[in-house]
Design a protein around this motif. Structure first.
Motif, short mmCIF file in Angstrom:
data_model
loop_
_atom_site.label_atom_id
_atom_site.label_comp_id
_atom_site.label_asym_id
_atom_site.label_seq_id
_atom_site.Cartn_x
_atom_site.Cartn_y
_atom_site.Cartn_z
N LEU A 177 -25.66 51.99 21.96
CA LEU A 177 -27.11 52.15 21.92
C LEU A 177 -27.61 53.18 22.93
CD1 LEU A 177 -28.22 48.43 21.43
CD2 LEU A 177 -27.86 50.20 19.71
N SER A 178 -26.86 53.38 24.01
CA SER A 178 -27.29 54.37 25.00
C SER A 178 -27.20 55.79 24.46
CB SER A 178 -26.46 54.24 26.28
OG SER A 178 -25.08 54.44 26.00
N GLY A 196 -29.34 40.88 20.43
CA GLY A 196 -28.69 41.08 21.72
C GLY A 196 -27.31 41.68 21.63
N SER A 197 -26.79 41.85 20.41
CA SER A 197 -25.45 42.40 20.23
C SER A 197 -25.53 43.85 19.77
CB SER A 197 -24.69 41.56 19.20
OG SER A 197 -23.49 42.21 18.80
N ASN A 198 -24.43 44.57 19.94
CA ASN A 198 -24.37 45.96 19.50
C ASN A 198 -23.41 46.14 18.32
OD1 ASN A 198 -22.15 45.40 21.33
ND2 ASN A 198 -21.64 47.57 21.17
N VAL A 199 -23.13 45.04 17.60
CA VAL A 199 -22.18 45.07 16.50
C VAL A 199 -22.88 44.74 15.19
CG1 VAL A 199 -20.07 44.05 15.55
CG2 VAL A 199 -20.26 44.47 18.00
N VAL A 200 -22.52 45.48 14.14
CA VAL A 200 -23.04 45.22 12.80
C VAL A 200 -21.89 44.73 11.92
CG1 VAL A 200 -24.29 46.20 10.84
CG2 VAL A 200 -24.63 47.16 13.13
N LYS A 240 -19.42 38.09 19.60
CA LYS A 240 -20.00 37.96 20.93
C LYS A 240 -21.08 39.00 21.20
CE LYS A 240 -15.68 36.16 22.86
NZ LYS A 240 -16.16 34.80 23.06
N LYS A 241 -21.97 38.62 22.11
CA LYS A 241 -23.01 39.55 22.55
C LYS A 241 -22.51 40.45 23.68
CE LYS A 241 -26.77 36.30 21.53
NZ LYS A 241 -27.95 35.61 22.08
N THR A 242 -21.74 39.87 24.59
CA THR A 242 -21.37 40.58 25.81
C THR A 242 -20.04 41.30 25.66
OG1 THR A 242 -20.38 38.52 26.62
CG2 THR A 242 -22.66 38.99 27.27
N PHE A 270 -31.02 45.18 18.32
CA PHE A 270 -31.84 45.28 19.52
C PHE A 270 -31.25 44.41 20.62
CE2 PHE A 270 -33.56 41.88 16.96
CZ PHE A 270 -33.90 40.88 17.86
N THR A 271 -31.45 44.85 21.86
CA THR A 271 -30.93 44.15 23.03
C THR A 271 -32.03 44.10 24.09
OG1 THR A 271 -30.13 46.18 24.08
CG2 THR A 271 -28.61 45.07 22.58
N VAL A 272 -31.72 43.47 25.23
CA VAL A 272 -32.69 43.40 26.33
C VAL A 272 -33.06 44.79 26.79
CG1 VAL A 272 -33.02 42.62 28.70
CG2 VAL A 272 -31.86 41.13 27.06
N ASN A 273 -32.08 45.69 26.84
CA ASN A 273 -32.35 47.06 27.30
C ASN A 273 -33.04 47.92 26.24
OD1 ASN A 273 -31.14 46.56 29.78
ND2 ASN A 273 -29.10 47.09 29.01
N TYR A 274 -32.94 47.51 24.98
CA TYR A 274 -33.56 48.26 23.87
C TYR A 274 -34.33 47.28 22.99
CZ TYR A 274 -30.25 51.79 25.43
OH TYR A 274 -29.54 52.68 26.19
#
Length: 432
Positions: free
Chosen positions: A294-295, A273-277, A353-355, A212-216
């Motif tokens: 995620l988009s 906040g990251s998109n990595v697993v 990293k998150k970003t 999960f992130t700020v946008n999701y």
């Protein structure tokens, strides 16, 4: 045709080993490791080893620890396992504030997002809930009781997770199922509303995590299993969004140099906040990194991180929400007939990293032992010694593989043996 005498029952307990586990405080104030019945904690704020205080009726663990977990706010830590004890610790004093007795061995734990409830699953497929209202950090509560929350009906529950918003509790089991249940306002009365089932795994589901992130902020569920896949889900309708298949398709080889065509996901780790697993795979030297867009709700690139050592096969992964470090551990409780004590080795990777763009993967590097937070003092506490002989972990990898097969792959019993086991079940015994 004569049936083969099955494995199983308490006679095979000596053949079981427990994989080493690692858990990191949400803000990396401390790191905890469990191996066998030994719980080891290092305080990163004070740069010192922690001495646990347990004055409950059942002091410390007497058998292998199978699950450890920090609460979301970091104030609580929970440990549980084969001794049928669930222990709740205050992370301020590292005093055991509550010790709950389970009827069956415990396979998974979770802490509600508000820190007011601890849930645990037993080997009979029942999830129990413990109310922690009124729990004081300096007060020992010995007589906490658990109430049944939900059940998977005789299927071993392998993983428990609360959704990022706390609305749902998600359970995975040996029978390929993932169940999403509404976490009720009064949990002690049971959870009766099922939101969805996430069905698609072809073998047992071994672990769960949320991306999960700020946008999701609602997040997406990620699952791993014995079918060599990592899967992405929308839990509200129970929709399978994407599947990442690995093994021979990813060019993975095991520590013997053999191509891996089917292997179990043993752990998953995400950074909020990251998109990595990060994925730990049975027999794989190193870890897999899987990116997620995620988009578009799809998986992206897959990378194997194999610079962790020739015999380093992680058994557990952990990270905090505030630091860009991935903590890994390999090891097992003392194998039956082994001359070695409980074996552990900790490795830390930086650069998680998150970003980063949705389609990209971070460049991870192994942190030198003298640059790991806590350095030699931490390694001596969590590993048992600063240096570890690498060759002992090859035997450990085989022991973990055998243990997981015994735990999660269903055994075939003769009618006579099945009836004998039923008579020995706690719920079938006559109570006087």
């Amino acid at each position: 045709m004569e049936n083969t005498q099955p494995e199983g029952g308490e006679n095979n307990r000596d053949l079981e080993v427990a994989p080493a586990l690692i858990s990191v405080h949400p803000t990396q104030d401390s790191v905890a490791v469990a191996v066998g019945s030994d719980l080891r904690v290092f305080d990163l704020r004070g740069n010192c080893a922690v001495t646990l205080v347990d004055e409950t009726g059942e002091a410390f663990h007497k058998d292998s620890i199978r699950a450890i977990r920090y609460g979301a706010n970091g104030k609580l830590f929970v440990s549980s396992g084969d001794d049928k004890l669930v222990k709740v610790w205050s992370t301020d004093s590292w005093r055991c504030n509550a010790s709950v007795c389970s009827e069956k061995r415990v396979s998974a734990v979770a802490v509600s997002n508000d820190g007011l409830y601890v849930c645990y699953a037993d080997k009979f497929g029942v999830v129990w809930v413990v109310d922690l209202h009124g729990l004081d950090g300096n007060e020992t509560l010995v007589n906490k009781k658990a109430s049944p929350l939900l059940a998977h009906y005789c299927s071993i529950i392998t993983s428990l997770e609360f959704s990022p918003d706390g609305r749902f509790i998600v359970t995975a089991d040996r029978d390929f199922k993932i169940r999403v249940t509404v976490f009720p306002k009064k949990p002690l009365d049971g959870a009766h509303e099922i939101q969805s089932f996430c069905l698609g795994h072809a073998e047992f589901v071994s672990c769960l995590a949320f991306l999960f992130t700020v946008n999701y902020p609602q997040g997406f569920l990620v699952s791993g299993g014995g079918d060599s896949t990592v899967r992405l889900w929308d839990i509200n309708p129970g929709t399978l969004l994407d599947t990442c298949e690995f093994g021979s398709k990813a060019g993975i080889v095991d520590y013997k140099g053999n191509e891996v065509s089917c292997s179990t996901v043993t752990d998953l780790c995400t950074i909020p906040g990251s998109n990595v697993v990060a994925v730990a795979v049975q027999s794989l030297q190193g870890i897999l990194l899987v990116s997620c867009d995620l988009s578009s709700q799809t998986f992206g690139a897959v990378k194997v991180i194999s610079n962790m050592g020739d015999s380093f096969i992680p058994t557990s992964l952990g990270c905090s929400s505030s630091e860009e470090l991935l903590w890994t551990i390999t090891g097992v409780s003392k194998p039956h007939g082994s001359n070695h004590n409980s074996l552990t080795c900790v490795r830390v990777l930086s650069g998680f990293k998150k970003t980063i763009p949705d389609a990209a993967l971070p460049e991870l590097t192994v942190v030198d032992d003298n640059e790991v937070p806590g350095a030699e003092k931490l390694l001596e506490k969590l590993q048992g010694s600063v240096t570890v002989e690498e060759e002992v972990f090859l035997a450990a990898a085989e022991a973990v593989k055998t243990s997981m097969c015994n735990l999660l792959i269903k055994k075939q019993y003769t009618t006579e043996k099945r009836e004998f086991r039923k008579r020995g079940r706690n719920d079938k015994k006559t109570k006087h």
